[in-house]
Write a protein that holds these residues in place. Structure first.
Motif, PDB file in Angstrom:
ATOM      1  N   TRP A  17      34.067  30.613  41.399  1.00  0.00           N
ATOM      2  CA  TRP A  17      33.512  30.271  42.676  1.00  0.00           C
ATOM      3  C   TRP A  17      32.224  29.377  42.605  1.00  0.00           C
ATOM      4  N   ASN A  23      38.120  36.314  46.928  1.00  0.00           N
ATOM      5  CA  ASN A  23      38.037  36.857  45.571  1.00  0.00           C
ATOM      6  C   ASN A  23      36.786  37.090  45.265  1.00  0.00           C
ATOM      7  N   ALA A  32      36.138  34.426  37.698  1.00  0.00           N
ATOM      8  CA  ALA A  32      36.388  34.458  39.094  1.00  0.00           C
ATOM      9  C   ALA A  32      34.941  33.825  39.812  1.00  0.00           C
ATOM     10  N   VAL A  72      38.403  29.259  44.483  1.00  0.00           N
ATOM     11  CA  VAL A  72      37.795  30.634  44.569  1.00  0.00           C
ATOM     12  C   VAL A  72      36.971  30.695  45.730  1.00  0.00           C
TER      13      VAL A  72
END
Length: 134
Positions: free
Chosen positions: A126, A56, A122, A51
């Motif tokens: 990350w 994203n 997400a 990610v």
């Protein structure tokens, strides 16, 4: 003389019965594997994609955070309009903790209510993937 001849014959029989097989050769069945198999060039057919902020996270932040977290707004003291600002917020300002709070808990972000779990996941991934920009 007969004893010497008998001993010679016995020795000849024992040595002619000998083979190069060892107990391990006899007990271990042969395999058809190659000694140095070629490694699979793609051991994970579906590798996880990292990610990144640009691909994203930016769209999630834009949709859920910058309404308040930009210059001239109520949370303009902590802008989240650039990669560097969001990265600092994750590393030093507890952004991950605040977005994971439940609706109604003090300090939840965004204040209007919890964002979707997929968006939270997400942003957490990350962070786990190293806060990459691109």
């Amino acid at each position: 003389m007969k004893k010497a001849l008998a001993l010679t014959i016995l020795m000849a029989i024992f040595t002619s019965c000998s083979d190069s097989d060892t107990y391990q050769d006899i007990e271990t069945p042969p395999t058809t594997e190659t000694p140095n198999p070629t490694p699979n060039p793609n051991p994970d057919p579906e590798p996880a994609t990292a990610v990144t902020y640009t691909k994203n996270v930016k769209s999630i932040i834009d949709a859920n955070c910058i309404g308040c977290h930009q210059s001239g707004r109520s949370a303009g003291f902590r802008p989240l309009t650039t990669y560097a600002e969001v990265k600092v917020a994750v590393e030093n300002a507890g952004l991950l903790n605040r977005i994971q709070l439940q609706t109604g808990q003090q300090g939840i972000m965004p204040q209007g209510g919890r964002m979707s779990q997929a968006n939270i996941d997400a942003i957490v991934k990350w962070n786990t993937d190293g806060l990459k920009e691109n």
